[in-house]
Write a protein that holds these residues in place. Structure first.
Motif, PDB file in Angstrom:
ATOM      1  N   PHE A 110      43.375  -3.094  22.248  1.00 46.94           N
ATOM      2  CA  PHE A 110      44.279  -2.092  22.811  1.00 46.94           C
ATOM      3  C   PHE A 110      43.673  -1.408  24.036  1.00 46.94           C
ATOM      4  O   PHE A 110      44.394  -0.869  24.884  1.00 46.94           O
ATOM      5  N   PHE A 111      42.340  -1.441  24.150  1.00 46.13           N
ATOM      6  CA  PHE A 111      41.671  -0.780  25.264  1.00 46.13           C
ATOM      7  C   PHE A 111      41.965  -1.454  26.596  1.00 46.13           C
ATOM      8  O   PHE A 111      41.772  -0.847  27.654  1.00 46.13           O
ATOM      9  N   GLU A 112      42.444  -2.696  26.548  1.00 45.26           N
ATOM     10  CA  GLU A 112      42.852  -3.353  27.790  1.00 45.26           C
ATOM     11  C   GLU A 112      43.963  -2.550  28.468  1.00 45.26           C
ATOM     12  O   GLU A 112      43.941  -2.326  29.675  1.00 45.26           O
ATOM     13  N   TRP A 113      44.929  -2.122  27.698  1.00 47.99           N
ATOM     14  CA  TRP A 113      46.046  -1.347  28.254  1.00 47.99           C
ATOM     15  C   TRP A 113      45.616   0.088  28.576  1.00 47.99           C
ATOM     16  O   TRP A 113      46.092   0.662  29.551  1.00 47.99           O
ATOM     17  N   VAL A 114      44.723   0.641  27.787  1.00 50.36           N
ATOM     18  CA  VAL A 114      44.297   2.026  27.989  1.00 50.36           C
ATOM     19  C   VAL A 114      43.413   2.160  29.223  1.00 50.36           C
ATOM     20  O   VAL A 114      43.566   3.097  30.011  1.00 50.36           O
ATOM     21  N   THR A 127      49.854  -7.694  33.513  1.00 49.25           N
ATOM     22  CA  THR A 127      50.695  -7.741  32.321  1.00 49.25           C
ATOM     23  C   THR A 127      49.956  -8.557  31.278  1.00 49.25           C
ATOM     24  O   THR A 127      49.486  -9.659  31.570  1.00 49.25           O
ATOM     25  N   ILE A 128      49.827  -8.028  30.073  1.00 52.84           N
ATOM     26  CA  ILE A 128      49.133  -8.707  28.994  1.00 52.84           C
ATOM     27  C   ILE A 128      50.064  -8.795  27.793  1.00 52.84           C
ATOM     28  O   ILE A 128      50.650  -7.792  27.391  1.00 52.84           O
ATOM     29  N   GLU A 129      50.199  -9.987  27.248  1.00 51.60           N
ATOM     30  CA  GLU A 129      51.110 -10.202  26.113  1.00 51.60           C
ATOM     31  C   GLU A 129      52.513  -9.665  26.432  1.00 51.60           C
ATOM     32  O   GLU A 129      53.159  -9.029  25.600  1.00 51.60           O
ATOM     33  N   SER A 130      52.934  -9.914  27.662  1.00 51.49           N
ATOM     34  CA  SER A 130      54.263  -9.523  28.163  1.00 51.49           C
ATOM     35  C   SER A 130      54.453  -8.020  28.288  1.00 51.49           C
ATOM     36  O   SER A 130      55.580  -7.549  28.510  1.00 51.49           O
ATOM     37  N   GLN A 131      53.371  -7.256  28.159  1.00 54.83           N
ATOM     38  CA  GLN A 131      53.469  -5.802  28.260  1.00 54.83           C
ATOM     39  C   GLN A 131      52.733  -5.311  29.501  1.00 54.83           C
ATOM     40  O   GLN A 131      51.537  -5.542  29.651  1.00 54.83           O
ATOM     41  N   SER A 132      53.455  -4.636  30.374  1.00 54.57           N
ATOM     42  CA  SER A 132      52.889  -4.112  31.614  1.00 54.57           C
ATOM     43  C   SER A 132      51.821  -3.058  31.320  1.00 54.57           C
ATOM     44  O   SER A 132      52.048  -2.128  30.547  1.00 54.57           O
ATOM     45  N   VAL A 133      50.665  -3.219  31.955  1.00 57.41           N
ATOM     46  CA  VAL A 133      49.592  -2.238  31.787  1.00 57.41           C
ATOM     47  C   VAL A 133      50.025  -0.889  32.351  1.00 57.41           C
ATOM     48  O   VAL A 133      49.815   0.158  31.724  1.00 57.41           O
ATOM     49  N   TYR A 134      50.648  -0.900  33.530  1.00 55.84           N
ATOM     50  CA  TYR A 134      51.105   0.357  34.131  1.00 55.84           C
ATOM     51  C   TYR A 134      52.112   1.060  33.218  1.00 55.84           C
ATOM     52  O   TYR A 134      51.988   2.268  32.954  1.00 55.84           O
ATOM     53  N   ALA A 135      53.110   0.315  32.735  1.00 58.65           N
ATOM     54  CA  ALA A 135      54.147   0.920  31.899  1.00 58.65           C
ATOM     55  C   ALA A 135      53.546   1.462  30.602  1.00 58.65           C
ATOM     56  O   ALA A 135      53.939   2.533  30.122  1.00 58.65           O
ATOM     57  N   ALA A 136      52.577   0.745  30.042  1.00 57.11           N
ATOM     58  CA  ALA A 136      51.933   1.217  28.812  1.00 57.11           C
ATOM     59  C   ALA A 136      51.189   2.525  29.058  1.00 57.11           C
ATOM     60  O   ALA A 136      51.298   3.474  28.264  1.00 57.11           O
ATOM     61  N   ARG A 137      50.457   2.607  30.164  1.00 58.27           N
ATOM     62  CA  ARG A 137      49.714   3.841  30.458  1.00 58.27           C
ATOM     63  C   ARG A 137      50.670   4.995  30.731  1.00 58.27           C
ATOM     64  O   ARG A 137      50.403   6.137  30.333  1.00 58.27           O
ATOM     65  N   ALA A 138      51.781   4.704  31.380  1.00 57.98           N
ATOM     66  CA  ALA A 138      52.770   5.767  31.621  1.00 57.98           C
ATOM     67  C   ALA A 138      53.352   6.275  30.305  1.00 57.98           C
ATOM     68  O   ALA A 138      53.507   7.485  30.100  1.00 57.98           O
ATOM     69  N   ARG A 139      53.653   5.348  29.392  1.00 55.98           N
ATOM     70  CA  ARG A 139      54.191   5.774  28.091  1.00 55.98           C
ATOM     71  C   ARG A 139      53.158   6.546  27.283  1.00 55.98           C
ATOM     72  O   ARG A 139      53.502   7.472  26.532  1.00 55.98           O
ATOM     73  N   LEU A 140      51.886   6.188  27.419  1.00 56.65           N
ATOM     74  CA  LEU A 140      50.830   6.970  26.763  1.00 56.65           C
ATOM     75  C   LEU A 140      50.835   8.406  27.287  1.00 56.65           C
ATOM     76  O   LEU A 140      50.664   9.365  26.527  1.00 56.65           O
ATOM     77  N   GLY A 141      51.044   8.559  28.592  1.00 57.45           N
ATOM     78  CA  GLY A 141      51.104   9.888  29.196  1.00 57.45           C
ATOM     79  C   GLY A 141      52.293  10.693  28.710  1.00 57.45           C
ATOM     80  O   GLY A 141      52.181  11.904  28.450  1.00 57.45           O
ATOM     81  N   VAL A 142      53.435  10.036  28.577  1.00 62.76           N
ATOM     82  CA  VAL A 142      54.631  10.711  28.067  1.00 62.76           C
ATOM     83  C   VAL A 142      54.397  11.179  26.630  1.00 62.76           C
ATOM     84  O   VAL A 142      54.706  12.326  26.266  1.00 62.76           O
ATOM     85  N   ALA A 143      53.854  10.286  25.798  1.00 63.00           N
ATOM     86  CA  ALA A 143      53.595  10.642  24.406  1.00 63.00           C
ATOM     87  C   ALA A 143      52.626  11.819  24.300  1.00 63.00           C
ATOM     88  O   ALA A 143      52.779  12.699  23.445  1.00 63.00           O
ATOM     89  N   LYS A 154      45.501   7.577  36.319  1.00 66.77           N
ATOM     90  CA  LYS A 154      46.579   8.075  37.184  1.00 66.77           C
ATOM     91  C   LYS A 154      47.966   7.832  36.594  1.00 66.77           C
ATOM     92  O   LYS A 154      48.824   8.727  36.617  1.00 66.77           O
ATOM     93  N   ALA A 155      48.224   6.651  36.071  1.00 66.33           N
ATOM     94  CA  ALA A 155      49.555   6.370  35.521  1.00 66.33           C
ATOM     95  C   ALA A 155      49.871   7.311  34.367  1.00 66.33           C
ATOM     96  O   ALA A 155      50.970   7.867  34.290  1.00 66.33           O
ATOM     97  N   ALA A 160      52.548  14.673  33.746  1.00 70.45           N
ATOM     98  CA  ALA A 160      53.036  15.742  34.627  1.00 70.45           C
ATOM     99  C   ALA A 160      54.556  15.723  34.743  1.00 70.45           C
ATOM    100  O   ALA A 160      55.217  16.774  34.652  1.00 70.45           O
ATOM    101  N   TYR A 161      55.118  14.542  34.960  1.00 73.68           N
ATOM    102  CA  TYR A 161      56.578  14.422  35.124  1.00 73.68           C
ATOM    103  C   TYR A 161      57.298  14.933  33.879  1.00 73.68           C
ATOM    104  O   TYR A 161      58.305  15.652  33.977  1.00 73.68           O
ATOM    105  N   THR A 162      56.774  14.583  32.701  1.00 75.21           N
ATOM    106  CA  THR A 162      57.414  14.983  31.448  1.00 75.21           C
ATOM    107  C   THR A 162      57.403  16.498  31.277  1.00 75.21           C
ATOM    108  O   THR A 162      58.354  17.087  30.749  1.00 75.21           O
ATOM    109  N   LEU A 163      56.334  17.157  31.752  1.00 75.91           N
ATOM    110  CA  LEU A 163      56.230  18.622  31.631  1.00 75.91           C
ATOM    111  C   LEU A 163      56.818  19.355  32.833  1.00 75.91           C
ATOM    112  O   LEU A 163      56.813  20.593  32.863  1.00 75.91           O
ATOM    113  N   GLY A 164      57.296  18.598  33.827  1.00 79.16           N
ATOM    114  CA  GLY A 164      57.862  19.240  35.014  1.00 79.16           C
ATOM    115  C   GLY A 164      56.819  19.879  35.893  1.00 79.16           C
ATOM    116  O   GLY A 164      57.096  20.881  36.581  1.00 79.16           O
TER     117      GLY A 164
END
Length: 528
Positions: A276-280, A288-304, A327-328, A334-338
């Motif tokens: 999992f640290f590949e995406w983190v 993209t690893i296992e069809s999952q974008s690294v950028y999108a995964a890091r952004a979703r981690l930030g949202v969570a 950064k992602a 930041a975006y989620t908290l405005g």
């Protein structure tokens, strides 16, 4: 991550001319494989900057395999700044198949003899091979002992996984007839416990590209203008113009013999355990690893992470991601908290790795980052990082932001769960004692947040106003894969291989016995 940054072991790249079988054109140059490798390695140099190398095969020259490797970055090793020198090197290495490697070892000497690919010369072409791999042999000590005491081998680099791998590969080719590659890889997996992605060429013109049985390390492939291309990360293929990129399934291999490609499974299918640290942190954000974008995964981690925020947000708050891998996550937080996400820390990208390797962590912080006082002064900072491993340098960074940047408050937010256990699969965190989080909690919190008093004690230890982590149960959904298909041993203490579980029990025993330092092994130090 700037917390005494953890290091993955390396990255591999492959180019093999297959002609029309790989959609080749009449104009494609079949001996251009070597020229493709440096660019691919540049794209995955995030995986290693200590050394780089290449091996090529050509039936048109006396040395059927030729290897070039040196210490240094890819641009240095391949003379990319000197067109004349680079052209001469590429001409010398011209061939139909090439494998390349960029190294950042978790241990072993900073010596060119540890650089890869590693070539094993033999009079019989099918026994003469060169190979490189990304990973770690968890049961190194047992296998090294068996080689020496039972099989009569001599290890010139006893701490090297690569040499160990070489001997076991060579052992599979014993006898007068070439072994079946599928059977050889299957036999290898019955002996070796660990994580690896492998590329091998031999002087008979064979190519083998394989991934470990549970797919801990990433590996992908595709085709362009008659070439089969493979690499540790998709970005290396994407920038070569490959559009249809396929992940090599765990326990399978791409095998080229007599110019024909086949994909074969060499062990029965098992439950995957992708790191999992590949995406983190590790992977290039554009991969993209296992069809999952690294950028999108890091952004979703930030949202969570933002969705857990309990701090009362005011106009004085800003978000500052730690450059560059955070950064992602920081932007999404930041975006989620405005809130604005601002580059309050500017990374000095022109300071070489050797220059910043110093025991003076305060000096290291100042050389690598500039705190922008005009941005930070008087502000309440959410400092977003991808992980905390040891915490020592992070504490200096927080102090630097207060003293030099004038920050009024620094609230640390980590887009990853607490690192609670060593990694035995290629990340240089091998003991419990070196880790930050186990000093404050005895076991992982697999669901929900750490208790408030634990987080308070952690924040005090690094000089932050507050600290929060992403819970373990939020990670898999952010990555986009089932939790059961990920290796999360360093945060959950649940290891995907038998030797991983055995080494963790040894790590716990070492803590109880007051043994600190070194690496967790059953006997002595290992790695390559």
């Amino acid at each position: 991550m700037f917390d005494d940054s953890v290091r993955d072991e390396c990255g591999i790249a492959v180019a093999a001319y297959l002609g029309h079988e790989a959609g080749g054109l009449e104009t494609a140059d079949p001996v251009d494989a070597a020229r493709l490798i440096p660019g691919m390695l540049l794209d995955i140099q995030n995986r290693g900057q200590l050394a780089a190398g290449i091996s090529t095969f050509s039936p048109e020259r006396r040395p059927l395999i030729r290897t070039h490797k040196e210490l240094g970055a890819v641009s240095e090793v391949f003379k990319l700044a000197d067109k004349v020198a680079n052209k001469a090197l590429m001409q010398r290495l011209a061939g139909t198949i090439a494998i390349g490697h960029t190294r950042y070892s978790t241990c072993g000497a900073d010596d060119v003899s540890y650089a890869q690919p590693l070539e094993r010369v033999h009079g019989k072409p099918f026994k003469w091979f060169s190979f490189c791999f990304n990973g770690n042999v968890a049961n190194h000590q047992q296998l090294a002992g068996k080689l020496v005491s039972e099989m009569g081998y001599h290890l010139t680099r006893p701490d090297s996984d690569t040499e160990l791998f070489m001997h076991y590969l060579a052992f599979q080719q014993r006898g007068q007839r070439k072994a079946n590659w599928r059977k050889a890889l299957g036999a290898l997996c019955r002996v070796i416990d660990g994580a690896w992605s492998l590329a091998l060429i031999n002087a008979a013109g064979d190519l083998v590209v394989a991934r470990d049985p549970v797919g801990i390390k990433p590996l992908c492939y595709g085709f362009r203008d008659g070439y089969l291309l493979a690499a540790s990360e998709s970005i290396a293929l994407q920038n070569m113009g490959v559009r249809d990129i396929v992940d090599v399934a765990p326990g399978t291999a791409l095998i080229v013999e007599q110019g024909r490609l086949r994909v074969e499974r060499f062990v029965p299918e098992r439950r995957p355990a992708h790191c999992f640290f590949e995406w983190v942190y590790f992977a290039n954000v554009a991969s993209t690893i296992e069809s999952q974008s690294v950028y999108a995964a890091r952004a979703r981690l930030g949202v969570a992470l933002a969705e857990l925020e309990s701090e009362t947000v005011t106009p004085d708050h800003i978000v500052v991601p730690v450059p560059d891998t955070s950064k992602a996550a920081g932007d999404a937080f930041a975006y989620t908290l405005g809130l604005p996400s601002i580059e309050g820390l500017v990374r000095n990208r022109y300071v070489g790795r050797t220059f910043i390797e110093t025991d003076d962590r305060a000096a290291k912080v100042r050389r690598k980052f500039v705190a922008l006082r005009g941005i930070l002064q008087g502000r309440k900072i959410f400092l977003v990082d991808d992980s905390i491993v040891r915490s020592t340098t992070l504490a200096y960074l927080i102090d630097y932001m207060r003293e030099e940047g004038g920050a009024a408050e620094v609230h640390v937010r980590i887009a990853c769960p607490p690192i609670m256990a060593p990694c035995f699969y290629g990340i240089d965190m091998s003991t419990i004692g070196e880790l930050f989080a186990p000093r404050f909690t005895d076991k992982p919190t697999l669901q929900g947040e750490l208790p408030a008093e634990t987080r308070r004690a952690m924040a005090d230890a690094i000089g932050a106003d507050s600290l929060n982590y992403l819970p373990v149960d939020k990670v898999a959904s952010a990555i986009g894969l089932p939790q059961r298909s990920l290796c999360m041993a360093c945060v959950s203490r649940k290891y995907p291989t038998p030797m991983g579980r055995q080494l963790f029990r040894q790590a716990q025993a070492n803590v109880e016995a007051g043994i600190t330092g070194g690496r967790t092994t059953m006997i002595a130090n290992h790695c390559g």
